[in-house]
Scaffold this motif. Structure first.
Motif, PDB file in Angstrom:
ATOM      1  N   GLU A  78      27.931  -3.584 -12.226  1.00 43.83           N
ATOM      2  CA  GLU A  78      28.935  -4.252 -11.379  1.00 43.83           C
ATOM      3  C   GLU A  78      28.584  -4.013  -9.908  1.00 43.83           C
ATOM      4  O   GLU A  78      27.578  -3.390  -9.598  1.00 43.83           O
ATOM      5  N   GLY A  79      29.462  -4.458  -9.028  1.00 43.91           N
ATOM      6  CA  GLY A  79      29.272  -4.195  -7.591  1.00 43.91           C
ATOM      7  C   GLY A  79      28.090  -4.950  -7.030  1.00 43.91           C
ATOM      8  O   GLY A  79      27.240  -4.394  -6.338  1.00 43.91           O
ATOM      9  N   ARG A  80      28.052  -6.256  -7.304  1.00 44.51           N
ATOM     10  CA  ARG A  80      26.838  -7.010  -7.016  1.00 44.51           C
ATOM     11  C   ARG A  80      26.507  -7.064  -5.531  1.00 44.51           C
ATOM     12  O   ARG A  80      25.356  -7.002  -5.144  1.00 44.51           O
ATOM     13  N   GLN A  81      27.538  -7.200  -4.668  1.00 40.98           N
ATOM     14  CA  GLN A  81      27.274  -7.287  -3.232  1.00 40.98           C
ATOM     15  C   GLN A  81      26.632  -5.994  -2.711  1.00 40.98           C
ATOM     16  O   GLN A  81      25.750  -6.012  -1.851  1.00 40.98           O
ATOM     17  N   HIS A  82      27.076  -4.891  -3.271  1.00 41.29           N
ATOM     18  CA  HIS A  82      26.522  -3.586  -2.917  1.00 41.29           C
ATOM     19  C   HIS A  82      25.007  -3.563  -3.184  1.00 41.29           C
ATOM     20  O   HIS A  82      24.234  -3.031  -2.383  1.00 41.29           O
ATOM     21  N   TYR A  83      24.574  -4.184  -4.265  1.00 38.14           N
ATOM     22  CA  TYR A  83      23.141  -4.212  -4.579  1.00 38.14           C
ATOM     23  C   TYR A  83      22.372  -5.150  -3.643  1.00 38.14           C
ATOM     24  O   TYR A  83      21.208  -4.906  -3.350  1.00 38.14           O
ATOM     25  N   VAL A  84      23.036  -6.209  -3.198  1.00 40.79           N
ATOM     26  CA  VAL A  84      22.389  -7.095  -2.218  1.00 40.79           C
ATOM     27  C   VAL A  84      22.062  -6.302  -0.963  1.00 40.79           C
ATOM     28  O   VAL A  84      20.939  -6.374  -0.430  1.00 40.79           O
ATOM     29  N   GLU A  85      23.028  -5.522  -0.490  1.00 42.25           N
ATOM     30  CA  GLU A  85      22.805  -4.713   0.721  1.00 42.25           C
ATOM     31  C   GLU A  85      21.691  -3.699   0.484  1.00 42.25           C
ATOM     32  O   GLU A  85      20.841  -3.475   1.344  1.00 42.25           O
ATOM     33  N   ARG A  86      21.698  -3.083  -0.695  1.00 45.15           N
ATOM     34  CA  ARG A  86      20.663  -2.090  -1.001  1.00 45.15           C
ATOM     35  C   ARG A  86      19.284  -2.747  -1.031  1.00 45.15           C
ATOM     36  O   ARG A  86      18.312  -2.199  -0.521  1.00 45.15           O
ATOM     37  N   PHE A  87      19.211  -3.929  -1.653  1.00 46.60           N
ATOM     38  CA  PHE A  87      17.923  -4.632  -1.732  1.00 46.60           C
ATOM     39  C   PHE A  87      17.389  -4.946  -0.339  1.00 46.60           C
ATOM     40  O   PHE A  87      16.217  -4.699  -0.026  1.00 46.60           O
ATOM     41  N   ARG A  88      18.262  -5.502   0.496  1.00 44.63           N
ATOM     42  CA  ARG A  88      17.840  -5.864   1.862  1.00 44.63           C
ATOM     43  C   ARG A  88      17.340  -4.634   2.614  1.00 44.63           C
ATOM     44  O   ARG A  88      16.297  -4.686   3.272  1.00 44.63           O
ATOM     45  N   ALA A  89      18.079  -3.539   2.501  1.00 46.78           N
ATOM     46  CA  ALA A  89      17.689  -2.324   3.223  1.00 46.78           C
ATOM     47  C   ALA A  89      16.341  -1.804   2.717  1.00 46.78           C
ATOM     48  O   ALA A  89      15.477  -1.396   3.501  1.00 46.78           O
ATOM     49  N   LYS A  90      16.167  -1.833   1.411  1.00 45.93           N
ATOM     50  CA  LYS A  90      14.894  -1.356   0.841  1.00 45.93           C
ATOM     51  C   LYS A  90      13.735  -2.213   1.359  1.00 45.93           C
ATOM     52  O   LYS A  90      12.698  -1.688   1.791  1.00 45.93           O
ATOM     53  N   ALA A  91      13.906  -3.534   1.284  1.00 50.70           N
ATOM     54  CA  ALA A  91      12.827  -4.449   1.695  1.00 50.70           C
ATOM     55  C   ALA A  91      12.478  -4.230   3.167  1.00 50.70           C
ATOM     56  O   ALA A  91      11.295  -4.159   3.536  1.00 50.70           O
ATOM     57  N   LEU A  92      13.490  -4.091   4.000  1.00 49.18           N
ATOM     58  CA  LEU A  92      13.226  -3.925   5.438  1.00 49.18           C
ATOM     59  C   LEU A  92      12.522  -2.612   5.723  1.00 49.18           C
ATOM     60  O   LEU A  92      11.616  -2.551   6.558  1.00 49.18           O
ATOM     61  N   ARG A  93      12.907  -1.575   5.003  1.00 46.08           N
ATOM     62  CA  ARG A  93      12.255  -0.267   5.205  1.00 46.08           C
ATOM     63  C   ARG A  93      10.785  -0.303   4.806  1.00 46.08           C
ATOM     64  O   ARG A  93       9.968   0.455   5.322  1.00 46.08           O
ATOM     65  N   MET A  94      10.445  -1.173   3.859  1.00 40.43           N
ATOM     66  CA  MET A  94       9.087  -1.201   3.320  1.00 40.43           C
ATOM     67  C   MET A  94       8.087  -1.955   4.206  1.00 40.43           C
ATOM     68  O   MET A  94       6.875  -1.858   4.000  1.00 40.43           O
ATOM     69  N   VAL A  95       8.599  -2.716   5.166  1.00 40.95           N
ATOM     70  CA  VAL A  95       7.715  -3.595   5.943  1.00 40.95           C
ATOM     71  C   VAL A  95       6.577  -2.823   6.589  1.00 40.95           C
ATOM     72  O   VAL A  95       5.407  -3.227   6.518  1.00 40.95           O
ATOM     73  N   GLU A  96       6.910  -1.720   7.220  1.00 40.34           N
ATOM     74  CA  GLU A  96       5.902  -0.985   7.980  1.00 40.34           C
ATOM     75  C   GLU A  96       4.718  -0.591   7.092  1.00 40.34           C
ATOM     76  O   GLU A  96       3.558  -0.694   7.493  1.00 40.34           O
ATOM     77  N   ASP A  97       5.006  -0.157   5.863  1.00 45.10           N
ATOM     78  CA  ASP A  97       3.930   0.314   4.989  1.00 45.10           C
ATOM     79  C   ASP A  97       3.259  -0.819   4.213  1.00 45.10           C
ATOM     80  O   ASP A  97       2.059  -0.778   3.961  1.00 45.10           O
ATOM     81  N   PHE A  98       4.038  -1.815   3.792  1.00 42.03           N
ATOM     82  CA  PHE A  98       3.500  -2.841   2.897  1.00 42.03           C
ATOM     83  C   PHE A  98       2.804  -3.985   3.631  1.00 42.03           C
ATOM     84  O   PHE A  98       1.861  -4.579   3.109  1.00 42.03           O
ATOM     85  N   VAL A  99       3.307  -4.327   4.795  1.00 42.13           N
ATOM     86  CA  VAL A  99       2.826  -5.556   5.457  1.00 42.13           C
ATOM     87  C   VAL A  99       1.644  -5.217   6.365  1.00 42.13           C
ATOM     88  O   VAL A  99       1.748  -4.380   7.259  1.00 42.13           O
ATOM     89  N   ILE A 100       0.536  -5.865   6.096  1.00 38.27           N
ATOM     90  CA  ILE A 100      -0.692  -5.634   6.857  1.00 38.27           C
ATOM     91  C   ILE A 100      -1.072  -6.936   7.558  1.00 38.27           C
ATOM     92  O   ILE A 100      -1.191  -7.980   6.908  1.00 38.27           O
ATOM     93  N   PRO A 101      -1.265  -6.886   8.873  1.00 35.10           N
ATOM     94  CA  PRO A 101      -1.663  -8.117   9.564  1.00 35.10           C
ATOM     95  C   PRO A 101      -3.080  -8.538   9.194  1.00 35.10           C
ATOM     96  O   PRO A 101      -3.927  -7.681   8.908  1.00 35.10           O
ATOM     97  N   ALA A 102      -3.328  -9.833   9.195  1.00 33.31           N
ATOM     98  CA  ALA A 102      -4.706 -10.327   9.033  1.00 33.31           C
ATOM     99  C   ALA A 102      -5.547  -9.715  10.147  1.00 33.31           C
ATOM    100  O   ALA A 102      -5.048  -9.487  11.250  1.00 33.31           O
TER     101      ALA A 102
END
Ligand SMILES: [Mg+2]
Length: 232
Positions: A78-102
């Motif tokens: 349950e608590g679906r909106q809560h998971y949306v917020e968690r997903f967004r936060a996780k994805a944003l935190r990962m940018v620095e490590d996961f995203v590599i410029p060409a």
């Protein structure tokens, strides 16, 4: 020749994100199981299911919020909106490590700016994630994301929105992207020039209108472009 605008795709054009959103969903699965939910299969099967959900989401079938809600509901929490917020936060935190410029992205963007081109990004995805990804390539200008526009590439309205943001007619814009179906077909259909960046040297799909030009690396773009008029 007046002012010229360059509009970039992000993923596999300016940066690679190393399956960032897939991994963010897998982290969310870990949370779901901790919270009493259940996986629907092995990790490999879950990865396939997530990829299928992301393909659907990127095609415009649903928003990222709806994709997250669908994902957690199917796994029994349950608590679906809560998971949306968690997903967004996780994805944003990962940018620095996961995203590599060409390798040549930062230098090319600086050079375009030095030469006086107007530059924007048009991408299928959601902000602030896409804005942050573009930032990894050193780009801090306008990032138009489909979730904000309400239309996705290849819909020509996405490209005309980019033209409006740059204040230029579509005919004076060059779109640079890696996906023939959404980037090249979409840009040409909206009256832009379209540069296909083909870093993997793959054949261009038969039956699609050919790009205006084909490049193997971003730095090759500079030699293609007409010189913009100096502005005062
Ligand atoms: Mg792309």
């Amino acid at each position: 020749m007046g002012q010229i605008g360059i509009v970039f795709d992000i993923d596999h054009t300016l940066v690679v994100d190393n399956k960032l959103e897939r991994v963010a969903f897998l982290h969310l699965l870990e949370d779901v199981i901790e919270d009493g939910g259940r996986a629907l299969g092995s990790l490999a099967e879950e990865s396939d299911a997530i990829d299928a959900l992301l393909v659907q989401q990127r095609s415009g079938a649903c928003s990222i919020e709806e994709a997250v809600r669908t994902f957690v509901t199917a796994r029994g929490v349950e608590g679906r909106q809560h998971y949306v917020e968690r997903f967004r936060a996780k994805a944003l935190r990962m940018v620095e490590d996961f995203v590599i410029p060409a390798p040549d992205a930062k230098r090319t963007l600086v050079e375009l700016e030095n030469r006086g081109y107007a530059v924007a990004v048009l991408t299928n995805g959601w902000n602030p994630l896409q804005r942050r990804k573009a930032g990894r390539a050193g780009f801090t200008g306008a990032v138009l994301a489909s979730a904000d526009l309400g239309v996705q590439k290849p819909d020509s309205r996405a490209f005309t929105a980019a033209a409006a943001v740059l204040g230029l007619p579509p005919a004076d814009l060059w779109y640079v992207g890696d996906d023939p179906g959404s980037d090249i077909v979409g840009a040409l259909g909206a009256g832009l020039r379209a540069v296909w960046i083909d870093g993997e040297r793959t054949p261009y799909p038969r039956g699609l209108p050919p790009p205006t030009a084909r490049i193997a690396a971003l730095a090759d773009l500079l030699a293609l472009l007409p010189t913009p008029l100096p502005t005062c």
